[in-house]
Design an enzyme around this catalytic site. Structure first.
Site, short mmCIF file in Angstrom:
data_model
loop_
_atom_site.label_atom_id
_atom_site.label_comp_id
_atom_site.label_asym_id
_atom_site.label_seq_id
_atom_site.Cartn_x
_atom_site.Cartn_y
_atom_site.Cartn_z
N ASN A 42 0.95 -1.13 -0.21
CA ASN A 42 -0.22 0.60 0.31
C ASN A 42 0.92 1.43 -0.15
OD1 ASN A 42 0.50 -0.65 3.00
ND2 ASN A 42 -1.07 0.04 3.20
N ILE A 43 0.06 2.07 -1.05
CA ILE A 43 0.90 3.79 -0.86
C ILE A 43 0.02 4.66 -0.08
CG2 ILE A 43 2.16 4.82 -2.89
CD1 ILE A 43 2.69 1.93 -4.43
N GLU A 44 0.69 4.93 0.73
CA GLU A 44 -0.38 6.06 1.18
C GLU A 44 0.17 7.56 0.44
OE1 GLU A 44 -0.87 5.95 5.25
OE2 GLU A 44 -2.34 3.41 4.89
N CYS A 53 -4.01 0.38 -2.53
CA CYS A 53 -3.66 -0.44 -1.72
C CYS A 53 -2.94 -0.84 -1.94
CB CYS A 53 -5.16 -1.32 -1.70
SG CYS A 53 -6.25 -0.27 -0.68
N GLU A 55 -3.30 -4.57 -3.49
CA GLU A 55 -3.58 -5.60 -3.89
C GLU A 55 -3.82 -4.99 -5.54
OE1 GLU A 55 -4.97 -4.71 -0.88
OE2 GLU A 55 -6.18 -6.64 0.07
N CYS A 86 -10.10 -5.00 0.34
CA CYS A 86 -11.54 -3.95 0.53
C CYS A 86 -12.55 -4.27 -1.21
CB CYS A 86 -10.82 -2.65 0.62
SG CYS A 86 -10.37 -1.43 -1.04
N CYS A 89 -10.83 -2.86 -4.61
CA CYS A 89 -9.48 -4.51 -4.72
C CYS A 89 -10.58 -5.33 -5.35
CB CYS A 89 -8.81 -4.61 -3.59
SG CYS A 89 -7.02 -2.62 -3.43
#
Ligand code: THU
Length: 135
Positions: A42-44, A53, A55, A86, A89
């Protein structure tokens, strides 16, 4: 590749998670039908909605390399519980594979669980609905 080994790769991939906001690390490992593996984390983003996310990172990496047929995706997180993908995804998964297996668990506890995307997102909306659209 065995689900256990794919889950191990997902656990490793979470090490690259960029999560300064949630501190919740997620890793994914996607196995193509041809046997290749694409990992993701995940990359915020400071603008929260711009986050991605794990996935989808893995799936988008694969699709951008020309891969669209997938067999399994493993997901691991920093939670002690299983992390269910989620809804967004799940929708992205079903776009490419109606028969995808989703692998969750914890290799340290020797726990590997498999679910079908059909059970995680039944009656999904797909391109078939658009083609059958009545105006
Ligand atoms: N997250 C994922 O990467 N995958 C999921 O299936 C659930 C949520 C991420 C998004 C966000 O960076 C963090 O977990 C907390 O929601």
């Amino acid at each position: 590749m065995k689900s256990f080994d794919l889950l191990k790769l997902a656990e490793e991939a979470k090490g690259n998670a960029y999560v300064p906001y949630s501190k919740f690390k997620v890793g994914a490992a996607l196995l193509t039908k041809g046997g290749k593996v694409y990992t993701g984390c995940n990359i915020e983003n400071a603008s929260y909605g711009a986050s991605n996310c794990a996935e989808r990172t893995a799936i988008f990496k694969a699709v951008s390399e020309g891969e669209t047929e997938f067999e399994k995706i493993a997901v691991a997180s920093s939670s002690r519980e299983e992390t269910w993908p989620c809804g967004i995804c799940r929708q992205v998964m079903v776009e490419f594979s109606k028969e995808l297996t989703v692998v969750l668990g914890d290799t340290e506890k020797n726990e590997v669980h498999e679910y079908s995307i059909e059970e995680l997102l039944s009656h999904s909306f797909s391109g078939l609905d658009i083609k059958g659209e009545k105006i």
